[in-house]
Structures are given as structure tokens and as C-alpha cells.
Scaffold this motif. Structure first.
Motif, short mmCIF file in Angstrom:
data_model
loop_
_atom_site.label_atom_id
_atom_site.label_comp_id
_atom_site.label_asym_id
_atom_site.label_seq_id
_atom_site.Cartn_x
_atom_site.Cartn_y
_atom_site.Cartn_z
N ASP A 263 -1.94 -2.03 5.21
CA ASP A 263 -2.09 -1.35 3.94
C ASP A 263 -2.89 -2.26 3.01
N TRP A 264 -3.44 -1.69 1.96
CA TRP A 264 -4.07 -2.53 0.95
C TRP A 264 -2.98 -3.35 0.28
N PRO A 265 -3.14 -4.67 0.20
CA PRO A 265 -2.07 -5.54 -0.30
C PRO A 265 -1.52 -5.12 -1.66
N HIS A 266 -2.40 -4.82 -2.64
CA HIS A 266 -1.89 -4.49 -3.98
C HIS A 266 -1.11 -3.18 -3.96
N ARG A 267 -1.52 -2.24 -3.12
CA ARG A 267 -0.81 -0.97 -3.05
C ARG A 267 0.56 -1.14 -2.40
N PHE A 268 0.60 -1.95 -1.34
CA PHE A 268 1.87 -2.21 -0.68
C PHE A 268 2.84 -2.92 -1.62
N LEU A 269 2.36 -3.95 -2.32
CA LEU A 269 3.23 -4.71 -3.21
C LEU A 269 3.75 -3.85 -4.35
N ALA A 270 2.91 -2.99 -4.90
CA ALA A 270 3.33 -2.14 -6.02
C ALA A 270 4.47 -1.20 -5.62
#
Length: 383
Positions: A263-270
Motif C-alpha cells: 500500500d502507499w505508506p501514508h495511506r496505510f499509516l493514516a
């Protein structure tokens, strides 16, 4: 106690009683932390599991556990350096530990099986026990993470509490305090007044927290991430590796990770739950990945946020993060370049430097060679 939980639960399920010795308080350079436990079976062979001191006082604790198992009278015992023979019943390291010894069987601890099952599911639960004071010594209360009038919620998680410490007011105060401790994964002693007042120190209640492992989120499916995932797992973290590139983010490349996410890191973390025990390691050192990711990360309550890269990369990264609106206070949370200065070069050495920084922050160490320091070796818990 977590280390021996499965074994003692088998004794318990078989209807066997055992003596359970738990470290409840330490002073100076004690070898084991609060929560460490040793159990002695009441069977003919008196099987022993666990450790409370790494060997220094195990013999004495073994004998005391057998006595308590027979008498059913709990005991709070202090062990320190023996004046006559430091190798007899003392701690050769010079520390002092308080150990609470109690008899456990199905009648005295009916929730043990439920606790073991909860720990296996990763469900937070704590055991609060009166260890000193005018109350009923050995009285126990089990507190589940979620407060509800229902026994379980829709996910099957337990909630509420079971057992009593003897006073409704004390139960209520302990329930509130324990849930706060569970959120941080803390184990230790809380003190209350004789009638359960929050202000007072007549009663000592030991809280043994069984919280899920803290999370380590590793972003960037590179060779350094493989080493960081390995050392993170070794330190007891639940490790997740995340990268947007499917060809690199595979379980075969990260066998030590608990999960590998594409997944895109920022999307996963959010979309991921983050708390004060969470560690975030950003290893991409690519602006298109790490700037959006760090914009999210630095606004979470994560206890550690580190990013890999040269000092030039770091300066460029800070400039980009300022452009997207991060404040200086938010940027001050970023540990970059990541890790302690050990002169690390290889992925494995770099992982050790990151692990060293995590340990240093957790316990408040100086990061200097012990030969260059004085005073206590072991520091108090920081967070």
C-alpha cells in the motif's frame, strides 16, 4: 508471568495447585523487571518454570513457594544482598527485589484460563492483586481493557472486571487506573487509602498488565528493512513492513515480519491505529514516499519516529515538510538520521543502531560506554 503463562495454565487445567512467585518491585540493579515470575508445581516432582532473579535467589524463592502452596498464606518477601553470604539468598548485583508469593488453583484463580486465551488473542487484560496493607492480602481482580456491562463485545473481546479487592470504592479506583496502565503497557504498584481513597498509601496493589506487543511499522521494502524487522521482532515488537511496490513487499523477503502490506505508506499509516508505544521507521529516503508519510506520522502519538538518509537528505526533507505545513514542534519529534552513532555501515549494523536508540529512549540511558559512566547501570522506565 507472560513467559510461563501457557505452562502454568496446563497445571491449572489439570486441577493442580502451584506456588506463584512474582517480582512486584525492584530497587537499584535488580536482574528482572516487575512481572517476572517463577512457579513451582505441587506435584511430586515439584516442577519449576520461570525465573525471578536470573539465578541469584531462585533456591530461596523455590522453598518459599512450596511453603505457600501448602499453607495457602500469601507472602511479600524482600531479597537483597546478604550480609553473611551474598551468594546464599542475596542478589550479587547489589539490587533489591520484592517478590509476592501466592498459591494458585482453580478455586482461587478461576479466571486464569480466560486470561491465557485473551493473551493469545492479543486482547489487553490485567490482574490487580492486594500485596500489602490492612486489606485482604492476595485479593485479586481481573480487569479487561474495555469497560462495559456486557461480558463480551461484538468482536468476542471481554470487558468489565471480575473478582473484588474487598471494597467497591477500591475496585472502582483500581479499574480506572489499570485501564490507563494497560493503554501504556505498564506493570507496577499503585497505592490507595485504607478505604480505597486515591490519596493514601495504606494499601499496595500490584498490577500485572498483559498488553499486546507494541507495534513497529517499517516503511520501505529494502535490505535495511529486513534487518530492522528482524531486530524489532527480537525486541518484542509486532512488526509490519509496508511498501507500495508489490514486487518488493513480499513475505519471503521479510520472514521475520508479522505482516507485509502492499500500500502507499501514508495511506496505510493514516488508516492504522497508532499509540504512544508505536515505533515508526521510515527507510525509503525517497521524497515521494517519505514526505507524505512523515506528514501523517508526525501528527500521530507514536513514541518514536525515525527516518533514514544522509544529512543532506534530512535537510531537504525538513524543507519539504515545512512547505506542507508542519510546525517546528512537530518536526522536532523526527529522529533523523535514524539510530545512534555507532559507525554502522551494513544493514545489520544499522538495525542494531536503531535498536540501540529505541532502548536508550525507553530506559533513559546516556548512550555512552558504561566504562565512561558512574552510578546505576539500570535506569527507571521512561516510556
Amino acid at each position: 508471568m507472560r513467559d510461563i503463562l501457557n505452562r502454568i495454565t496446563k497445571w491449572w487445567e489439570a486441577g493442580e495447585a502451584f506456588g506463584l512467585a512474582t517480582v512486584v518491585r525492584t530497587y537499584r540493579s535488580a536482574p528482572r523487571d516487575p512481572g517476572a515470575a517463577l512457579a513451582v508445581s505441587s506435584s511430586a516432582d515439584h516442577e519449576v518454570v520461570g525465573s525471578v532473579s536470573g539465578g541469584c535467589v531462585e533456591g530461596a524463592v523455590y522453598e518459599l513457594s512450596l511453603d505457600v502452596c501448602q499453607t495457602s498464606d500469601p507472602v511479600l518477601q524482600t531479597y537483597g544482598v546478604s550480609d553473611d553470604d551474598a551468594f546464599a539468598v542475596g542478589l550479587t548485583c547489589g539490587g533489591i527485589i520484592d517478590i509476592f508469593v501466592e498459591r494458585v488453583d482453580q478455586a482461587s484463580f478461576p479466571e486464569l484460563g480466560q486470561i491465557t486465551a485473551a493473551v493469545e488473542r492479543g486482547e489487553p487484560v490485567a490482574v490487580a492483586t492486594v500485596i500489602a496493607g490492612p486489606g485482604q492480602i492476595g485479593a485479586r481482580r481481573v480487569i479487561w481493557a474495555r469497560d462495559s456491562t456486557q461480558a463480551t463485545d461484538g468482536d468476542g473481546w471481554h470487558s468489565g472486571a471480575s473478582g473484588t479487592l474487598g471494597l467497591a470504592r477500591l475496585d472502582a479506583a483500581v479499574d480506572d487506573d489499570v485501564r490507563g496502565m494497560l493503554a501504556q503497557g505498564l506493570t507496577g504498584i499503585r497505592r490507595y487509602g485504607a478505604q480505597g481513597e486515591r490519596r493514601g498509601d495504606d494499601l499496595s496493589v500490584f498490577v500485572n498488565s498483559f498488553a499486546p506487543a507494541p507495534r513497529m511499522l517499517v516503511f520501505g521494502a529494502i535490505d535495511y528493512a529486513t534487518a530492522v524487522a528482524r531486530v524489532g521482532k527480537f525486541l518484542g515488537y509486532h512488526v509490519t513492513v509496508c511498501d507500495a511496490r508489490k514486487v518488493f513487499a513480499t513475505s519471503s523477503r521479510f520472514p521475520d515480519a508479522d505482516e507485509v502490506v502492499v500500500d502507499w505508506p501514508h495511506r496505510f499509516l493514516a488508516a492504522t491505529e497508532v499509540d504512544a508505544r508505536t515505533v515508526i521507521c521510515v527507510l525509503t529516503h525517497d521524497p515521494k514516499f517519505d514526505v507524505p508519510l512523515l506528514e501523517v506520522a508526525l501528527r500521530t502519538p507514536a513514541g518514536y519516529i525515525g527516518a533514514m538518509g544522509s544529512r543532506r537528505t534530512h535537510d531537504d526533507r525538513l524543507a519539504r515538510l515545512r512547505e506542507v505545513g508542519l510546525t517546528e514542534d512537530e518536526l522536532a519529534r523526527l529522529r533523523s538520521p535514524i539510530g545512534l552513532d555507532l559507525g554502522a555501515r551494513t544493514p545489520e549494523e544499522t538495525a542494531v543502531s536503531i535498536a540501540a536508540e529505541l532502548i536508550q529512549l525507553r530506559w533513559g540511558g546516556t548512550g555512552h560506554p558504561l566504562t565512561a559512566t558512574e552510578g546505576r547501570i539500570h535506569h527507571e522506565f521512561v516510556g
